[in-house]
Design an enzyme around this catalytic site. Structure first.
Site, short mmCIF file in Angstrom:
data_model
loop_
_atom_site.label_atom_id
_atom_site.label_comp_id
_atom_site.label_asym_id
_atom_site.label_seq_id
_atom_site.Cartn_x
_atom_site.Cartn_y
_atom_site.Cartn_z
N HIS A 184 0.83 -1.22 0.00
CA HIS A 184 0.00 0.00 0.00
C HIS A 184 0.86 1.26 0.00
CE1 HIS A 184 -3.34 -2.71 1.23
NE2 HIS A 184 -2.40 -3.25 1.99
N LYS A 201 16.74 21.72 -11.74
CA LYS A 201 16.04 20.45 -11.98
C LYS A 201 16.92 19.38 -12.66
CE LYS A 201 12.37 19.40 -11.27
NZ LYS A 201 11.12 19.64 -11.99
N SER A 203 15.51 21.18 -16.94
CA SER A 203 14.32 21.99 -17.19
C SER A 203 14.74 23.26 -17.92
CB SER A 203 13.65 22.33 -15.86
OG SER A 203 12.92 23.53 -15.97
N GLU A 218 10.19 8.20 -17.28
CA GLU A 218 8.81 8.64 -17.50
C GLU A 218 8.34 8.28 -18.90
OE1 GLU A 218 8.35 12.62 -14.78
OE2 GLU A 218 9.71 12.71 -16.45
#
Ligand code: ARG
Length: 462
Positions: free
Chosen positions: A156, A283, A277, A290
């Site tokens: 979980h 970043k 970024s 992804e």
């Protein structure tokens, strides 16, 4: 040039129709299989005395030249010639004259396209298997380094019980192992040679189908002519295998993305597998992971698309089946590219053992072990669970861990607890005590890795 099937027509096809139904923009990538198949067919026609040996030789040589022309980039495929099969035939005829027109004896584009697709799936399956094996080797090497790297295991998304990073990696090894078996199995169904089925009902020519199958390295010839030209199960199976591989990669990527957050901080991706970024100078983003996660969607879409395309088709060939190519090609390209980039991304990431170990020590991941201790001291497990639940609540309220709660405090919950409890619930002990087959104990995992290495070294992909 007129259409190869123009005999019964009195008008040209509309330009819009040519654009709409031509598959050459995407099926041109089948050229190698199409030509290999035609070469085998031409040899067989001579063997069966349907054409002469000289004719066969000339056709084969012409086809080899067409192959070279295509590979040298000297061919402009034609939309009017519709697909790769008729383009090759036209190129051949342009080269060797009207003899080229004999090549299609006893053959239809329906069994021809089925053949090309079988050959394509076989080749892609082999390549995917090699990539999967490489990834499994990388997983084993990484696991070897992290047999003692303790990390929290989750259920979980809540810290549950400590495991090791090696054990976690080996979970993925198992998934990819099943993928290997599935692709090997898919290969078997692709390894069936359809030529000789003709358009749907075979042919009156006494073709030697076994010869063509052997010539092209197939295990067998398809058993039913109608099925041979209508079957695209092997395409669906391949995309289904690709979907499962993508699903596994996607789950792994999801974890990598989470682990690389400041909140987890379990790993850092190498600069060469991260991106920045355009606005925020600080970043460092896990774009590759992804994108693999994102690309799983298009492969699942291809699977759904193919199932839907085929579900209402009466036997035998229908033009709908031309829609099998783009989803198959896209799924194969996507799964291969994903596997290819995922492996070095994994191999180069920095694993932060200390943060992992710290996280494993928080969140009462040793509470089950404390309950097991109480069971060893004579309590029923359900009673032990209740006692430890109360201790955990006490710890939370008093801002303590199980490790720094005193024996005196423990005694208030259960008189059977003794000072050996601290050893029993140390995180390292929690891991090393799970020697059970399939469990995370370092000695078990070590043994497991050497068995897997052995298996990989023996097991040919196909
Ligand atoms: N381009 C077609 C396909 O990909 C080849 C088979 C065409 N056969 C036909 N009878 N129209 O399916």
């Amino acid at each position: 040039m007129g259409k190869l099937w123009s005999g019964r027509f009195q008008k040209e096809t509309d330009r819009l129709v040519d654009d709409f139904h031509s598959s050459i923009p995407f099926d041109k990538r089948l050229y190698k299989f199409d030509i290999e198949g035609s070469i085998a067919h031409a040899k067989m026609l001579a063997k069966c005395e349907i054409i002469t040996i000289e004719e066969s030789k000339e056709i084969v040589q012409g086809l080899q030249e067409v192959l070279k022309d295509i590979e040298d980039g000297n061919v402009d495929f034609s939309i009017e010639a519709e697909d790769i099969h008729m383009n090759v035939e036209q190129l051949l005829t342009a080269k060797i004259g009207s003899l080229g027109k004999k090549l299609h004896t006893g053959r239809s584009r329906n069994d021809q396209v089925a053949l090309d697709m079988h050959m394509y799936v076989k080749e892609e399956a082999k390549e995917v298997l090699q990539y999967l094996r490489k990834l499994q080797e990388t997983l084993l090497s990484l696991a070897e380094k992290h047999i003692n790297t303790v990390m929290p295991g989750y259920t979980h998304m809540q810290r549950a019980q400590p495991v090791t990073f090696a054990h976690h990696l080996l979970a993925y090894f198992e998934m990819f192992d099943r993928d290997v078996e599935r692709v090997q199995d898919c290969y078997k169904r692709a390894d069936v040679m359809p030529l000789g089925a003709g358009a749907l009902a075979g042919t009156t020519f006494p073709l030697d189908r076994e010869f063509v199958a052997t010539e092209l390295g197939f295990g067998a010839a398809a058993k039913n002519s109608l099925d041979a030209v209508s079957d695209r199960d092997f395409v669906i199976e391949f995309i289904s295998c690709a979907s499962l591989i993508m699903m596994h990669l996607s789950r792994f990527c999801e974890e990598i993305i989470l682990w690389s957050t400041a909140e987890f901080d379990f790993i850092e991706l190498d600069d060469s597998y991260s991106t920045g970024s355009s606005m925020m100078p600080q970043k460092k983003n896990p774009d590759v992971a992804e994108l693999i996660r994102g690309k799983s969607g298009r492969v699942f879409g291809s699977l759904q698309g193919m199932l839907t395309t085929l579900k209402g088709l009466p036997l035998a060939y229908n033009k709908d089946m031309q829609e099998d190519k783009e989803p198959l090609f896209d799924a194969a390209d996507t799964v291969k590219k994903s596997l290819l980039v995922f492996r070095p991304m994994l191999a180069t990431m920095k694993v932060k053992e200390n943060t992992m170990a710290r996280a494993a020590g928080k969140g009462f991941t040793n509470a089950t072990d404390m309950a097991d201790y109480l069971v060893n001291m004579g309590l029923a497990f359900r009673e032990a669970h209740e006692v430890v639940g109360k201790i955990v609540l006490y710890c939370i309220e008093n801002n303590k861990d199980l490790e720094n709660t005193t024996l005196e405090e423990y005694k208030q919950f259960s008189s059977v607890i003794e000072s050996d409890i601290y050893n029993f619930i140390s995180v390292d002990k929690c891991v090393s005590a799970r020697k059970i087959y399939g469990g995370p104990a370092p000695e078990t995992v070590k043994e497991c890795i050497s068995q897997k290495r052995e298996k990989l070294s023996k097991n040919e992909v196909l």
